[in-house]
Design an enzyme around this catalytic site. Structure first.
Site, PDB file in Angstrom:
ATOM      1  N   GLY A 137       0.804  -1.206   0.000  1.00 40.23           N
ATOM      2  CA  GLY A 137       0.000   0.000   0.000  1.00 40.23           C
ATOM      3  C   GLY A 137       0.837   1.256   0.000  1.00 40.23           C
ATOM      4  O   GLY A 137       1.807   1.393  -0.748  1.00 40.23           O
ATOM      5  N   CYS A 138       0.472   2.202   0.867  1.00 41.43           N
ATOM      6  CA  CYS A 138       1.157   3.491   0.917  1.00 41.43           C
ATOM      7  C   CYS A 138       2.599   3.365   1.396  1.00 41.43           C
ATOM      8  O   CYS A 138       3.421   4.229   1.104  1.00 41.43           O
ATOM      9  CB  CYS A 138       0.393   4.444   1.841  1.00 41.43           C
ATOM     10  SG  CYS A 138      -1.278   4.840   1.269  1.00 41.43           S
ATOM     11  N   ALA A 139       2.930   2.290   2.110  1.00 39.31           N
ATOM     12  CA  ALA A 139       4.294   2.100   2.590  1.00 39.31           C
ATOM     13  C   ALA A 139       5.244   1.705   1.469  1.00 39.31           C
ATOM     14  O   ALA A 139       6.467   1.742   1.644  1.00 39.31           O
ATOM     15  CB  ALA A 139       4.332   1.037   3.680  1.00 39.31           C
ATOM     16  N   ALA A 140       4.701   1.326   0.310  1.00 37.87           N
ATOM     17  CA  ALA A 140       5.533   0.785  -0.760  1.00 37.87           C
ATOM     18  C   ALA A 140       6.498   1.804  -1.340  1.00 37.87           C
ATOM     19  O   ALA A 140       7.557   1.436  -1.852  1.00 37.87           O
ATOM     20  CB  ALA A 140       4.652   0.209  -1.866  1.00 37.87           C
TER      21      ALA A 140
END
Length: 371
Positions: A137-140
């Site tokens: 998700g956004c951590a990628a």
């Protein structure tokens, strides 16, 4: 040393403003018992506008998961190459100089990954390694930077291309009426970003350390429910509280490197929402102004998932005031709850060394052509 060069970022041409979003929420959900709460939450995001790949009339329709995923693939192939070319130009490299491509996205699915298509269509070498990341998700965005750093440490002198392609609007689900879903409908935007991590040379953030941290027992706080209609985004109301356990992880990594997380020169933080930035400012004892790059992304583009950290880095470059040797942190947050963190120091390329490297590359090319 691996250096994160200036990212290239592109957003689609269709724009939806905060006023548009609020008007749509009122018209589509006028009988929703928690509409006033949802409207307040959307207003508090601070998002003035977002960019989406289709006109809003088309975005609100749901033709089915198959059609949406086909559109994701078509739009990715249409929009990614130009951003990749600009990122390579920023790094003063060519496709032939790239040793690995890291492709991150959580808003569509392709197999083979877009990495294979890029190698075939943009003259990247056939031996280019591929690393698609789909489930962070956004951590990628932070994970992509960290895996590029790891690769350059394992293979000194290598260069890694990072591509983040997020079309969050293609995940809109008209039947999801929870407050978290309504908030997400007013928060997320679409964008494509790319950047090169150079194993040698380059101006940008010279990576020195990276790490990950997972907050225990939070796997259901941010998640996808994959159904016949596609990806249904699940956002728990506890997500805004995650900075309390994550701030110590940032402090610990900085401490291990001999740095004080409260006294760095720049902060590149995933802008999941204003509460995230406000809380991190408080827990790290850092002035709110320190997160201006992340707030700029949130205000102008909304939450663009994995592309946020790359756009915030671009804003750091564009501001043009960071000095050689300045220390900073890059952090992306996403499902898990996971933090992907990195420490780096601003470095300015030695122009004479860059010219020597460029000349050496030209000689190598000429040698291959005559052999």
């Amino acid at each position: 040393m691996a250096t994160l060069c200036k990212p290239a970022v592109s957003v689609p041409e269709h724009v939806i403003t905060m006023e548009d979003t609020l008007a749509l929420a009122r018209s589509l959900h006028e009988d929703h018992p928690q509409l006033p709460l949802a409207l307040r939450l959307i207003e508090n995001t601070g998002v003035s506008k977002r960019h989406i790949v289709q006109p809003i009339e088309e975005t609100l329709r749901h033709p089915g998961f198959e059609d949406r995923n086909m559109l994701y693939e078509a739009e990715a192939k249409r929009r990614v190459p130009e951003v990749v070319r600009r990122a390579l130009d920023h790094a003063e490299l060519r496709p032939a100089d790239i040793d690995m491509i890291v492709y991150v996205s959580c808003t569509g699915f392709m197999m083979p990954s877009l990495t294979a298509w890029l190698i075939n269509t943009m003259d990247f070498p056939g031996h280019t390694r591929q690393l698609p990341i789909a489930q962070l998700g956004c951590a990628a965005g932070g994970a992509a930077i960290n895996r590029a750093h790891d690769f350059c440490r394992a293979y000194p002198g290598s260069n890694v291309l990072i591509v983040a392609c997020e079309f969050c609007s293609l995940c809109y689900q008209p039947t999801d009426l929870g407050v978290g879903s309504l908030l997400s409908n007013g928060l997320f935007g679409d964008a494509v970003a790319a950047a090169v991590v150079r194993g040698e040379g380059g101006t940008g953030i010279r990576m020195e350390r990276n790490g990950s941290h997972l907050v225990p027992d939070t796997t259901d706080w941010i998640a996808y429910s994959v159904r016949a209609t596609g990806f249904h985004f699940l956002l728990d109301k506890r997500v805004p509280t995650t900075m309390e356990p994550l701030a110590p992880a940032l402090r610990t990594m900085a401490d291990q490197h001999g740095w004080d997380a409260t006294g760095l020169d720049f902060y590149i933080i995933h802008a999941g929402g204003p509460r995230i930035l406000d809380d991190l400012s408080r827990f790290l004892e850092v002035a709110p102004e320190a997160f201006r790059f992340s707030r700029g992304t949130l205000t102008e583009y909304g939450n663009i998932a994995s592309a946020v950290v790359l756009d915030a880095v671009r804003r750091l470059f564009d501001e043009g005031v960071v000095t050689d040797g300045a220390r900073g942190i890059v952090a992306g947050f996403g499902p898990g709850i996971t933090a992907e963190m990195a420490l780096g120091r601003w470095t300015v390329a030695d122009s004479s060394a860059e010219l020597d490297m460029a000349g050496h590359g030209l000689l190598e090319t000429a040698g291959r052509a005559t052999s």
